[in-house]
Design a protein around this motif. Structure first.
Motif, PDB file in Angstrom:
ATOM      1  N   SER A 186     -12.421   3.449   9.397  1.00  0.00           N
ATOM      2  CA  SER A 186     -11.836   2.110   9.385  1.00  0.00           C
ATOM      3  C   SER A 186     -11.876   1.319  10.687  1.00  0.00           C
ATOM      4  O   SER A 186     -11.918   0.087  10.641  1.00  0.00           O
ATOM      5  N   THR A 189       0.826  -1.210   0.000  1.00  0.00           N
ATOM      6  CA  THR A 189       0.000   0.000   0.000  1.00  0.00           C
ATOM      7  C   THR A 189       0.859   1.259   0.000  1.00  0.00           C
ATOM      8  O   THR A 189       0.602   2.215  -0.734  1.00  0.00           O
ATOM      9  N   ALA A 203      -8.484  -9.168   7.334  1.00  0.00           N
ATOM     10  CA  ALA A 203      -9.287  -8.223   6.564  1.00  0.00           C
ATOM     11  C   ALA A 203      -9.570  -6.952   7.372  1.00  0.00           C
ATOM     12  O   ALA A 203      -9.460  -5.827   6.847  1.00  0.00           O
ATOM     13  N   PHE A 227      -7.683  -3.421   6.401  1.00  0.00           N
ATOM     14  CA  PHE A 227      -8.375  -2.229   5.902  1.00  0.00           C
ATOM     15  C   PHE A 227      -7.934  -0.988   6.660  1.00  0.00           C
ATOM     16  O   PHE A 227      -7.648   0.058   6.070  1.00  0.00           O
ATOM     17  N   MET A 286     -12.965  -2.918  11.553  1.00  0.00           N
ATOM     18  CA  MET A 286     -11.814  -3.629  12.095  1.00  0.00           C
ATOM     19  C   MET A 286     -12.178  -4.370  13.376  1.00  0.00           C
ATOM     20  O   MET A 286     -11.904  -5.576  13.507  1.00  0.00           O
ATOM     21  N   MET A 309      -4.357  -0.093   5.604  1.00  0.00           N
ATOM     22  CA  MET A 309      -4.282   0.511   4.270  1.00  0.00           C
ATOM     23  C   MET A 309      -4.601   2.002   4.325  1.00  0.00           C
ATOM     24  O   MET A 309      -3.917   2.817   3.694  1.00  0.00           O
ATOM     25  N   CYS A 310      -5.629   2.372   5.074  1.00  0.00           N
ATOM     26  CA  CYS A 310      -6.005   3.790   5.182  1.00  0.00           C
ATOM     27  C   CYS A 310      -4.927   4.575   5.913  1.00  0.00           C
ATOM     28  O   CYS A 310      -4.515   5.661   5.482  1.00  0.00           O
TER      29      CYS A 310
END
Length: 440
Positions: free
Chosen positions: A320, A293, A338, A342, A324, A345-346
């Protein structure tokens, strides 16, 4: 204060400088992350024994926070040296301090054998780690960005940021290798191995950094005898507003990383009862996602617009934590990866691009001091305190994850507001010559 535009570097030095920044910060962050992992899993029992696990964990994360509080001092000291005498010399020194401190932690006696002296020595070595990483970051960013041509500056500056997930991957490999040991062996001597391995990495890192030339922008400033006598004083006098905005803009990138990699490791293993080895495996998978990322973020931000990209990343980071926690609470490996993935990644999208964004906000003569002060003050406040605040919230609201998610969202909101304000402020500086906007 207006940023100095770089000269276009010749030859292969931009790529070498970016690679050296990546390797050096990988080694530094490996050392820092193995301490974070040990704080979550090991140090509470060995150095701060107590009948109450909450107290031991809080004390362990307290020493973790001490390293962050030492980082602004390291940023000031090495920022001054880097702005006065050169980026390269400062970087070799910080790498040596970090490596020696980490190896020494591997040789420390525990509370059972040395009593109160053991945690005291641990704290002192943690302070040395904090000073080293405090001076490291700014120099690594500048060696990569100041060697880069203008159109690639954001992308190549992000290579220094890639050291964080790469160092995390190495640290998780190291601890995953010893986590499967018998518990007695792990707590007796197995935990020491990741720290002792830093000696090999130290040698490699110093050799690589010695092969990169000094920053051409700094060399130009030095040749023209325009170096600042007291760069920190100049920054505080002329650019304190920009420093504070850069501090706030870094909050989610700094705090989010430690929320996920330090607090969540402790929260999932102690509060949710998830197996320690399973969580290390999940974080290992997420670290590769973070690495990919961040690499992509530097490339996309350079093309789509840095400020627009940073605002979008911060806005997504606010949302996010809710998916989570829902996914992590299920205890299923795929859901854990997952959910955390997430959020990471942000968060890491913002972290990757922030280095080049900040470097362009200050002139060369004080740039090392300015970005170090901004980033390391943020690290001390947001990074060092985040695992402690998370631990207190989890203890205060047992079985409820929403206060933790709300806390994370507030961190991201701070970043979003500061990025927007800094973008407006920089636009005002750029247009001040026309009389449209003037910096306050």
């Amino acid at each position: 204060m207006n940023p100095t535009q770089p000269e276009r570097p010749a030859g292969r030095q931009p790529a070498r400088a970016a690679a050296a920044a990546f390797v050096g910060t990988t080694i530094e962050w490996y050392d820092f992350y193995i301490y974070a992992t040990a704080s979550a899993l090991i140090f509470g029992k060995l150095f701060f024994p107590s009948n109450e696990p909450f107290i031991s964990t809080l004390a362990s994360f307290g020493t973790f926070a001490v390293g962050f509080f030492a980082r602004p001092f390291g940023g000031l000291v090495f920022g001054h040296l880097g702005d006065r005498f050169g980026r390269k010399k400062a970087l070799v020194a910080t790498l040596a301090i970090m490596g020696v401190s980490t190896v020494c932690i591997g040789f420390l006696p525990t509370y059972a054998s040395a009593g109160a002296l053991a945690p005291v020595m641990l704290v002192l070595l943690r302070i040395a780690q904090g000073i080293a990483i405090g001076g490291e970051w700014g120099g690594a960013v500048l060696m990569a960005s100041e060697h880069a041509p203008r159109e690639r500056r954001t992308f190549l500056a992000s290579f220094a940021q890639l050291g964080s997930p790469a160092g995390l991957i190495l640290s998780l490999v190291a601890f995953r290798a010893v986590a499967g040991m018998d518990k007695d062996a792990l707590f007796d001597w197995g935990w020491r191995l990741p720290f002792l391995a830093s000696a090999v990495l130290l040698i490699v890192g110093v050799l690589i950094r010695m092969g990169v030339r000094e920053s051409p922008e700094f060399e130009q400033v030095r040749a023209e005898r325009r170096t600042a006598a007291l760069p920190v004083a100049e920054v505080v006098r002329d650019a304190w507003r920009t420093v504070l905005l850069c501090l706030g803009a870094n909050v989610i990138g700094v705090a989010g990383a430690w929320f996920v990699n330090a607090f969540m490791l402790n929260y999932t293993t102690q509060t949710l009862g998830i197996d320690r080895a399973l969580m290390l495996d999940c974080l290992f998978a997420v670290a590769f996602l973070q690495l990919a990322t961040q690499f992509a973020s530097g490339w996309f931000a350079q093309r789509l617009g840095v400020e627009r990209f940073l605002k979008a990343a911060a806005a997504l980071a606010m949302l996010s934590p809710y998916p989570m926690f829902v996914l992590v609470s299920s205890g299923r490996p795929i859901a854990i990866v997952a959910g955390i993935g997430f959020a990471v990644m942000c968060m890491s999208s913002s972290y990757a691009v922030m280095a080049g964004f900040m470097a362009n906000a200050f002139p060369v003569r004080v740039r090392y001091s300015a970005i170090s002060l901004s980033y390391q003050l943020c690290a001390a406040l947001a990074g060092g305190l985040t695992p402690l605040v998370g631990t207190v919230l989890a203890h205060r609201y047992p079985g409820q994850w929403w206060p933790l998610a709300a806390f994370y969202s507030v961190l991201a909101l701070i970043t979003l507001v500061c990025i927007a304000w800094l973008a407006r402020k920089r636009a005002g500086v750029a247009q001040s010559s026309t009389g449209v906007l003037v910096e306050p």
